[in-house]
Design a protein around this motif. Structure first.
Motif, PDB file in Angstrom:
ATOM      1  N   ALA A 132       0.958  -1.160   0.182  1.00  0.00           N
ATOM      2  CA  ALA A 132      -0.079   0.047  -0.081  1.00  0.00           C
ATOM      3  C   ALA A 132       0.857   1.031   0.023  1.00  0.00           C
ATOM      4  O   ALA A 132       0.626   1.937   0.963  1.00  0.00           O
ATOM      5  CB  ALA A 132      -0.719   0.113   1.219  1.00  0.00           C
ATOM      6  N   PRO A 133       1.600   1.357  -1.076  1.00  0.00           N
ATOM      7  CA  PRO A 133       2.606   2.597  -1.108  1.00  0.00           C
ATOM      8  C   PRO A 133       2.036   3.849  -0.902  1.00  0.00           C
ATOM      9  O   PRO A 133       2.519   4.918  -0.178  1.00  0.00           O
ATOM     10  CB  PRO A 133       3.209   2.503  -2.457  1.00  0.00           C
ATOM     11  CG  PRO A 133       2.361   1.623  -3.469  1.00  0.00           C
ATOM     12  CD  PRO A 133       1.568   0.890  -2.372  1.00  0.00           C
ATOM     13  N   ARG A 134       0.895   4.292  -1.530  1.00  0.00           N
ATOM     14  CA  ARG A 134       0.346   5.625  -1.562  1.00  0.00           C
ATOM     15  C   ARG A 134      -0.208   5.858  -0.211  1.00  0.00           C
ATOM     16  O   ARG A 134      -0.152   7.157   0.339  1.00  0.00           O
ATOM     17  CB  ARG A 134      -0.814   5.742  -2.429  1.00  0.00           C
ATOM     18  CG  ARG A 134      -1.437   7.179  -2.369  1.00  0.00           C
ATOM     19  CD  ARG A 134      -2.252   7.349  -3.563  1.00  0.00           C
ATOM     20  NE  ARG A 134      -1.385   7.627  -4.779  1.00  0.00           N
ATOM     21  CZ  ARG A 134      -2.050   7.793  -5.916  1.00  0.00           C
ATOM     22  NH1 ARG A 134      -3.318   7.930  -6.314  1.00  0.00           N
ATOM     23  NH2 ARG A 134      -1.382   7.945  -7.010  1.00  0.00           N
ATOM     24  N   LEU A 135      -0.705   4.910   0.598  1.00  0.00           N
ATOM     25  CA  LEU A 135      -1.083   5.219   2.002  1.00  0.00           C
ATOM     26  C   LEU A 135       0.059   5.318   2.915  1.00  0.00           C
ATOM     27  O   LEU A 135       0.271   6.383   3.570  1.00  0.00           O
ATOM     28  CB  LEU A 135      -1.914   3.787   2.356  1.00  0.00           C
ATOM     29  CG  LEU A 135      -2.283   3.978   3.940  1.00  0.00           C
ATOM     30  CD1 LEU A 135      -3.291   4.995   4.203  1.00  0.00           C
ATOM     31  CD2 LEU A 135      -2.815   2.575   4.535  1.00  0.00           C
ATOM     32  N   HIS A 136       1.332   4.803   2.488  1.00  0.00           N
ATOM     33  CA  HIS A 136       2.285   5.149   3.179  1.00  0.00           C
ATOM     34  C   HIS A 136       2.990   6.606   3.136  1.00  0.00           C
ATOM     35  O   HIS A 136       3.136   7.430   4.222  1.00  0.00           O
ATOM     36  CB  HIS A 136       3.708   4.296   2.948  1.00  0.00           C
ATOM     37  CG  HIS A 136       5.008   4.412   3.377  1.00  0.00           C
ATOM     38  ND1 HIS A 136       5.250   4.165   4.679  1.00  0.00           N
ATOM     39  CD2 HIS A 136       6.023   4.947   2.753  1.00  0.00           C
ATOM     40  CE1 HIS A 136       6.630   4.570   4.946  1.00  0.00           C
ATOM     41  NE2 HIS A 136       7.172   5.348   3.957  1.00  0.00           N
ATOM     42  N   PHE A 137       2.857   7.155   2.060  1.00  0.00           N
ATOM     43  CA  PHE A 137       3.244   8.463   1.749  1.00  0.00           C
ATOM     44  C   PHE A 137       2.274   9.411   2.397  1.00  0.00           C
ATOM     45  O   PHE A 137       2.680  10.534   2.693  1.00  0.00           O
ATOM     46  CB  PHE A 137       3.386   8.721   0.344  1.00  0.00           C
ATOM     47  CG  PHE A 137       4.730   8.176  -0.281  1.00  0.00           C
ATOM     48  CD1 PHE A 137       6.188   8.705   0.023  1.00  0.00           C
ATOM     49  CD2 PHE A 137       4.733   6.685  -1.192  1.00  0.00           C
ATOM     50  CE1 PHE A 137       7.291   7.860  -0.415  1.00  0.00           C
ATOM     51  CE2 PHE A 137       5.807   6.166  -1.340  1.00  0.00           C
ATOM     52  CZ  PHE A 137       7.080   6.953  -1.189  1.00  0.00           C
ATOM     53  N   HIS A 138       1.136   8.719   2.525  1.00  0.00           N
ATOM     54  CA  HIS A 138      -0.016   9.670   3.214  1.00  0.00           C
ATOM     55  C   HIS A 138       0.050   9.728   4.399  1.00  0.00           C
ATOM     56  O   HIS A 138      -0.033  10.775   5.155  1.00  0.00           O
ATOM     57  CB  HIS A 138      -1.418   9.178   2.741  1.00  0.00           C
ATOM     58  CG  HIS A 138      -2.498   9.903   3.226  1.00  0.00           C
ATOM     59  ND1 HIS A 138      -3.061  10.922   2.544  1.00  0.00           N
ATOM     60  CD2 HIS A 138      -3.403   9.754   4.311  1.00  0.00           C
ATOM     61  CE1 HIS A 138      -4.115  11.641   3.165  1.00  0.00           C
ATOM     62  NE2 HIS A 138      -4.093  10.795   4.325  1.00  0.00           N
TER      63      HIS A 138
END
Length: 436
Positions: free
Chosen positions: A138-144
């Motif tokens: 879940a990369p986009r969640l990590h950056f969020h």
């Protein structure tokens, strides 16, 4: 050993710290999985890639009887950080906004959460008091999340090593719990956390087998408990997956329940509520969790409500059924209660007297349809109540209504006479039935 009865396929997964004699051969994606097909007699096993089931992507295939242990010399030890590119991490707020998404649906297809889904997941992290998040696939969640919470990204896309250091990212195969880099930074991330502080959020490719993902989740829990010297303590999990895979998930992890929130992606034509190709009842993707659903708050501005009787948030289309005692819909439609089935069904379903159930259409093949049903008497799949071998010898006198008592206002699942014929055990949302 795991079984998927639909495919008649058995598989055996290697434990991360397995003894050398019990280790599986490695391909480029870490330890392979030992597969068996029940349809083959005699049953012969073979090792194949855990991540790529398409031979064009990874053609590793080794008959089990040819595996001679380490003599093949294909053990793949962890690489040392930094990444193979040797570059220093690039400062970026969210590279998923500019990177080209990977598109292999069977293993590494990347569909990124939309803004509403990101905010929803972030709010639920806050609601349950999580302070550290493992973002597995879940990369986009990590950056969020990384600006507000401590987050660690485990992902099979090596490009993120150009943007994140070892304290935030490790190249990782979630299908076999394999760390391609040194996992010590990840273990350090786990240190000093209790079970109520750590949350795993996983968004696997929907082609992944649920047996593999559940095995990985249990392995991460064991690792966390061992590092923190805790007893066998569960970790909070958010597993993003389509609602129609609920039975597969519960077969492996009975404690998981489905939240009604519909997860939308920005780059998928069907798994969204935007565009001409979107589904009429919204995205089929949900969040399965072992966190009590009462702790989750679904946003009213996105079409969710609070059910006073269920004491939890649900979709506004999900009508509470007093007879079933719950809000029964799972696909975004408003279900209706069928008095003949004595259960809530999809609004377009039609009742079949012969099958004793509501079906998708009239004129279906009853014999074939019944082989796919779970018996309301014994709970086993493959027949309906009138063909139940566990009950046939009792020679029921009732040909209509409930086979146990003859009443018309309920079916066998709700009959108060069940205890005369069956003993039921309930544990973590799983029920086992035995004849008395």
């Amino acid at each position: 050993m795991f079984e998927n009865k639909g495919e008649k396929l058995l598989l055996e997964i290697e434990e991360y710290d397995a003894d050398p004699e019990n280790q599986h051969p490695r391909c480029d994606h870490g330890p392979t999985v030992l597969f068996y097909r029940e349809s083959q007699l005699p049953i012969e096993g073979y090792f194949a890639c855990s991540a790529h089931r398409d031979s064009k992507l990874c053609n590793f295939h080794l008959p089990a009887d040819q595996w001679k242990g380490h003599s093949l010399g294909n053990l793949n030890p962890e690489k040392d950080y930094p990444s193979p590119s040797g570059k220093l991490p690039i400062s970026a707020s969210d590279p998923t906004l500019s990177l080209t998404a990977l598109s292999q649906d069977k293993v590494n297809a990347q569909y990124f959460f939309d803004e509403a889904a990101l905010n929803f997941l972030a709010n639920q992290c806050k609601n349950i008091g999580a302070s550290k998040i493992i973002c597995m696939g879940a990369p986009r969640l990590h950056f969020h999340l990384r600006q507000k919470l401590k987050s660690f990204l485990l992902d099979l896309d090596e490009r993120f090593a150009d943007y994140l250091g070892p304290e935030e990212f490790c190249l990782y195969n979630m299908c076999n719990n394999h760390f391609f880099y040194n996992r010590k930074p990840f273990e350090k991330f786990l240190e000093g956390t209790s079970s109520d502080q750590l949350l795993i959020v996983t968004d696997p490719p929907f082609g992944c087998r649920t047996e593999l993902i559940s095995h990985t989740l249990r392995s991460l829990r064991k690792l966390h408990n061992r590092i923190n010297q805790l007893p066998s303590t569960p970790l909070s999990i958010f597993w993003i997956y389509p609602y129609y895979s609920a039975n597969h998930i519960r077969q492996e992890m009975p404690e998981m329940e489905m939240c009604d929130y519909r997860i939308n992606y920005t780059n998928h034509l069907r798994y969204t509520n935007v565009g001409k190709q979107s589904r009429f009842c919204g995205s089929p993707v949900r969040m399965f969790t072992n966190v009590p659903l009462k702790l989750l708050q679904l946003p009213a501005e996105e079409g969710y409500k609070y059910c006073q009787k269920c004491e939890l948030h649900t979709a506004k289309e999900n009508l509470h059924c007093n007879r079933c005692g719950k809000c029964a819909s799972v696909n975004g439609q408003s279900y209706r209660h069928c008095q003949f089935c004595d259960v809530c069904v999809k609004p377009n379903y039609v009742h079949c007297i012969n099958c004793r159930r509501c079906t998708q259409r009239e004129g279906h093949n009853c014999s074939f349809y019944q082989t796919k049903q779970h018996c309301w008497l014994c709970g086993h799949k493959g027949h309906i109540e009138t063909s139940c071998l566990n009950f046939r010898n009792r020679k029921s006198k009732h040909s209509k209504g409930c086979l146990l008592c003859g009443k018309q206002n309920h079916r066998e699942r709700r009959c108060t006479h069940r205890t005369k014929y069956f003993r039921e055990n309930h544990f973590m949302n799983e029920t086992t039935i035995q004849s008395v």
